[in-house]
Design a protein around this motif. Structure first.
Motif, PDB file in Angstrom:
ATOM      1  N   THR A  47      33.183  42.772 -37.190  1.00 39.02           N
ATOM      2  CA  THR A  47      32.544  43.597 -38.001  1.00 39.02           C
ATOM      3  C   THR A  47      31.331  44.372 -37.558  1.00 39.02           C
ATOM      4  OG1 THR A  47      31.253  41.674 -38.657  1.00 39.02           O
ATOM      5  CG2 THR A  47      33.107  41.943 -39.961  1.00 39.02           C
ATOM      6  N   ALA A  48      30.850  45.422 -38.281  1.00 40.90           N
ATOM      7  CA  ALA A  48      29.713  45.889 -37.631  1.00 40.90           C
ATOM      8  C   ALA A  48      28.443  45.030 -37.526  1.00 40.90           C
ATOM      9  CB  ALA A  48      29.341  47.339 -38.749  1.00 40.90           C
ATOM     10  N   PRO A  49      27.452  45.258 -36.582  1.00 46.66           N
ATOM     11  CA  PRO A  49      26.264  44.403 -36.411  1.00 46.66           C
ATOM     12  C   PRO A  49      25.660  44.063 -37.763  1.00 46.66           C
ATOM     13  CG  PRO A  49      26.590  45.844 -34.815  1.00 46.66           C
ATOM     14  CD  PRO A  49      27.476  46.284 -35.757  1.00 46.66           C
ATOM     15  N   ARG A  50      25.548  45.114 -38.586  1.00 41.12           N
ATOM     16  CA  ARG A  50      24.593  44.866 -39.844  1.00 41.12           C
ATOM     17  C   ARG A  50      25.634  44.891 -41.220  1.00 41.12           C
ATOM     18  NH1 ARG A  50      20.026  49.364 -39.830  1.00 41.12           N
ATOM     19  NH2 ARG A  50      19.510  48.142 -41.560  1.00 41.12           N
ATOM     20  N   TYR A  51      26.722  44.281 -40.868  1.00 42.05           N
ATOM     21  CA  TYR A  51      27.488  44.116 -41.809  1.00 42.05           C
ATOM     22  C   TYR A  51      26.802  42.977 -42.883  1.00 42.05           C
ATOM     23  CZ  TYR A  51      31.883  42.551 -44.547  1.00 42.05           C
ATOM     24  OH  TYR A  51      32.801  42.055 -45.451  1.00 42.05           O
ATOM     25  N   HIS A  52      27.322  43.184 -44.392  1.00 40.89           N
ATOM     26  CA  HIS A  52      26.495  42.565 -45.313  1.00 40.89           C
ATOM     27  C   HIS A  52      27.671  41.367 -45.493  1.00 40.89           C
ATOM     28  CE1 HIS A  52      23.431  45.378 -46.929  1.00 40.89           C
ATOM     29  NE2 HIS A  52      23.166  45.274 -45.725  1.00 40.89           N
ATOM     30  N   GLY A  53      27.507  40.450 -45.087  1.00 43.42           N
ATOM     31  CA  GLY A  53      28.502  39.208 -45.537  1.00 43.42           C
ATOM     32  C   GLY A  53      27.730  37.802 -46.113  1.00 43.42           C
ATOM     33  N   ARG A  54      28.137  36.826 -45.892  1.00 44.90           N
ATOM     34  CA  ARG A  54      27.801  35.508 -46.445  1.00 44.90           C
ATOM     35  C   ARG A  54      25.951  35.392 -45.966  1.00 44.90           C
ATOM     36  NH1 ARG A  54      26.097  30.384 -45.230  1.00 44.90           N
ATOM     37  NH2 ARG A  54      27.016  30.778 -42.934  1.00 44.90           N
ATOM     38  N   HIS A  55      25.086  34.934 -47.021  1.00 42.08           N
ATOM     39  CA  HIS A  55      23.870  34.766 -46.780  1.00 42.08           C
ATOM     40  C   HIS A  55      23.628  33.682 -45.994  1.00 42.08           C
ATOM     41  CE1 HIS A  55      24.094  37.275 -50.542  1.00 42.08           C
ATOM     42  NE2 HIS A  55      22.885  37.650 -50.335  1.00 42.08           N
ATOM     43  N   GLN A  56      22.301  33.533 -45.306  1.00 43.20           N
ATOM     44  CA  GLN A  56      22.022  32.384 -44.634  1.00 43.20           C
ATOM     45  C   GLN A  56      20.316  32.106 -44.909  1.00 43.20           C
ATOM     46  OE1 GLN A  56      23.164  31.398 -40.423  1.00 43.20           O
ATOM     47  NE2 GLN A  56      21.257  32.296 -40.092  1.00 43.20           N
ATOM     48  N   LEU A  57      20.141  30.893 -45.185  1.00 43.74           N
ATOM     49  CA  LEU A  57      18.799  30.470 -45.239  1.00 43.74           C
ATOM     50  C   LEU A  57      18.520  29.867 -43.669  1.00 43.74           C
ATOM     51  CD1 LEU A  57      18.719  28.456 -48.518  1.00 43.74           C
ATOM     52  CD2 LEU A  57      17.578  30.697 -48.175  1.00 43.74           C
ATOM     53  N   ASN A  58      17.222  30.761 -43.261  1.00 40.27           N
ATOM     54  CA  ASN A  58      16.775  30.576 -41.992  1.00 40.27           C
ATOM     55  C   ASN A  58      15.686  29.211 -41.682  1.00 40.27           C
ATOM     56  OD1 ASN A  58      18.598  32.391 -40.813  1.00 40.27           O
ATOM     57  ND2 ASN A  58      17.236  33.988 -41.694  1.00 40.27           N
ATOM     58  N   ARG A  59      15.594  28.805 -40.432  1.00 39.44           N
ATOM     59  CA  ARG A  59      14.577  27.943 -40.198  1.00 39.44           C
ATOM     60  C   ARG A  59      13.587  28.410 -38.927  1.00 39.44           C
ATOM     61  NH1 ARG A  59      17.020  22.718 -41.334  1.00 39.44           N
ATOM     62  NH2 ARG A  59      19.248  22.768 -41.695  1.00 39.44           N
ATOM     63  N   TYR A  60      12.325  27.781 -38.879  1.00 39.03           N
ATOM     64  CA  TYR A  60      11.585  28.067 -37.793  1.00 39.03           C
ATOM     65  C   TYR A  60      11.934  27.405 -36.604  1.00 39.03           C
ATOM     66  CZ  TYR A  60       8.598  30.419 -41.291  1.00 39.03           C
ATOM     67  OH  TYR A  60       7.756  31.182 -42.254  1.00 39.03           O
ATOM     68  N   PRO A  61      11.461  27.717 -35.346  1.00 35.80           N
ATOM     69  CA  PRO A  61      11.870  26.976 -34.239  1.00 35.80           C
ATOM     70  C   PRO A  61      11.448  25.564 -34.128  1.00 35.80           C
ATOM     71  CG  PRO A  61      10.654  29.210 -33.885  1.00 35.80           C
ATOM     72  CD  PRO A  61      10.755  29.040 -35.025  1.00 35.80           C
ATOM     73  N   ASP A  62      10.767  25.166 -34.906  1.00 36.73           N
ATOM     74  CA  ASP A  62      10.466  23.805 -34.928  1.00 36.73           C
ATOM     75  C   ASP A  62      11.430  22.966 -36.036  1.00 36.73           C
ATOM     76  OD1 ASP A  62       9.290  24.549 -37.456  1.00 36.73           O
ATOM     77  OD2 ASP A  62       7.590  23.308 -36.998  1.00 36.73           O
ATOM     78  N   GLY A  63      12.243  23.609 -36.759  1.00 40.63           N
ATOM     79  CA  GLY A  63      13.296  23.133 -37.681  1.00 40.63           C
ATOM     80  C   GLY A  63      12.572  23.199 -39.149  1.00 40.63           C
ATOM     81  N   LEU A  64      11.607  23.291 -39.375  1.00 40.66           N
ATOM     82  CA  LEU A  64      11.115  23.699 -40.824  1.00 40.66           C
ATOM     83  C   LEU A  64      11.740  24.849 -41.411  1.00 40.66           C
ATOM     84  CD1 LEU A  64       7.213  22.949 -40.768  1.00 40.66           C
ATOM     85  CD2 LEU A  64       9.243  21.219 -41.643  1.00 40.66           C
ATOM     86  N   GLU A  65      12.126  24.743 -42.836  1.00 39.62           N
ATOM     87  CA  GLU A  65      12.850  25.860 -43.335  1.00 39.62           C
ATOM     88  C   GLU A  65      11.865  26.911 -43.665  1.00 39.62           C
ATOM     89  OE1 GLU A  65      14.173  23.930 -46.875  1.00 39.62           O
ATOM     90  OE2 GLU A  65      15.315  22.450 -45.801  1.00 39.62           O
ATOM     91  N   ARG A 176       3.563  34.587 -38.431  1.00 40.63           N
ATOM     92  CA  ARG A 176       3.272  35.554 -37.508  1.00 40.63           C
ATOM     93  C   ARG A 176       4.340  35.098 -36.152  1.00 40.63           C
ATOM     94  NH1 ARG A 176      -1.972  34.999 -39.719  1.00 40.63           N
ATOM     95  NH2 ARG A 176      -2.284  33.296 -38.147  1.00 40.63           N
ATOM     96  N   GLY A 177       5.179  34.168 -36.326  1.00 33.84           N
ATOM     97  CA  GLY A 177       5.850  33.790 -35.145  1.00 33.84           C
ATOM     98  C   GLY A 177       5.320  33.036 -33.995  1.00 33.84           C
ATOM     99  N   GLU A 178       3.919  32.376 -34.404  1.00 33.95           N
ATOM    100  CA  GLU A 178       3.242  31.855 -33.328  1.00 33.95           C
ATOM    101  C   GLU A 178       3.834  30.181 -32.858  1.00 33.95           C
ATOM    102  OE1 GLU A 178      -0.996  32.014 -34.458  1.00 33.95           O
ATOM    103  OE2 GLU A 178      -0.724  34.324 -34.579  1.00 33.95           O
ATOM    104  N   VAL A 179       4.594  29.807 -33.977  1.00 37.78           N
ATOM    105  CA  VAL A 179       5.314  28.491 -33.492  1.00 37.78           C
ATOM    106  C   VAL A 179       6.534  28.755 -32.833  1.00 37.78           C
ATOM    107  CG1 VAL A 179       6.186  26.357 -34.777  1.00 37.78           C
ATOM    108  CG2 VAL A 179       4.171  27.377 -35.647  1.00 37.78           C
ATOM    109  N   THR A 180       6.799  28.141 -31.613  1.00 36.74           N
ATOM    110  CA  THR A 180       7.885  28.335 -30.886  1.00 36.74           C
ATOM    111  C   THR A 180       8.769  27.067 -30.636  1.00 36.74           C
ATOM    112  OG1 THR A 180       6.414  28.041 -28.927  1.00 36.74           O
ATOM    113  CG2 THR A 180       6.464  30.042 -29.778  1.00 36.74           C
ATOM    114  N   GLY A 181       8.408  26.123 -31.355  1.00 38.67           N
ATOM    115  CA  GLY A 181       9.282  24.752 -31.103  1.00 38.67           C
ATOM    116  C   GLY A 181       8.317  23.486 -31.535  1.00 38.67           C
TER     117      GLY A 181
END
Length: 212
Positions: A47-65, A176-181
């Motif tokens: 599919t195209a890179p920006r294809y609108h498919g199934r949703h996903q709930l993401n996590r931070y690098p340390d595992g928190l939602e 702000r993305g300051e947590v990296t793991g």
């Protein structure tokens, strides 16, 4: 002048006569082209890179939602396909940074029109859309995806929630993305409360490498 009118009338009559033939031009031009048959589902095209498919709930690098249960995605949905119920984070049940988490999260794919307005509304980039498009199922109930269905899998080095935030940080640091793991303090907390957690080994290794 009479000759010009006569010529124009003849041209108009000729155009009306040939109009049906011109309309069939597309049909005739395709009649002699080779037939292209896509062998789906045995052969799947990307599919195209920006294809609108199934949703996903993401996590931070340390595992928190990333979801904070604000319900803005549900308010933005024009098809009323999203249901969110927020919950409070506690010291023993810290699922996301800050005070709130998405305790219940459901998307009804019988209603979803894949417009992406929920993605634009999300303040923490918790909700994104994947390239997955095979969502058919035998039952209506199976097309109502719950939080467990939508949560992104834990990547190598992430620590499964719940666990405390990185020591000395605020939710703003996460945004702000300051947590990296994960840190050793988080690993120790999970080891004390859930010693059988399968993510402990990889998260501990990642925390030790980050501390060097």
């Amino acid at each position: 002048m009479a000759e010009e009118k006569k010529s124009a009338g003849l041209g108009k009559a000729l155009g009306e006569l040939l109009a049906p033939v011109a309309g069939f031009g597309v049909t005739f031009s395709n009649m002699f082209r080779p037939t292209v048959t896509e062998q789906y589902p045995f052969v799947k095209h990307p599919t195209a890179p920006r294809y609108h498919g199934r949703h996903q709930l993401n996590r931070y690098p340390d595992g928190l939602e990333k979801c904070i249960g604000c319900e803005l995605c549900a308010w933005a949905c024009p098809a009323d396909a999203i249901f969110v119920e927020g919950g409070d984070n506690t010291p023993d049940n810290q699922l996301s940074p800050g005070e709130r988490n998405g305790r219940v999260y459901q998307i009804n794919y019988l209603r979803c029109i894949f417009c992406g307005l929920c993605i634009e509304a999300c303040p923490t980039r918790a909700l994104t859309m994947t390239n997955e498009f095979e969502l058919a199922g035998p039952t209506r109930e199976g097309l109502i995806f719950t939080k467990e269905d939508l949560l992104a899998p834990l990547k190598e080095g992430m620590l499964a929630a719940p666990h405390p935030m990185v020591e000395g940080t605020t939710d703003g640091d996460y945004y702000r993305g300051e947590v990296t793991g994960p840190t050793q303090s988080q690993v120790d907390w999970v080891e004390e409360n859930r010693p059988e957690d399968p993510t402990l080994a990889a998260a501990g290794k990642a925390a030790r490498e980050a501390a060097k």
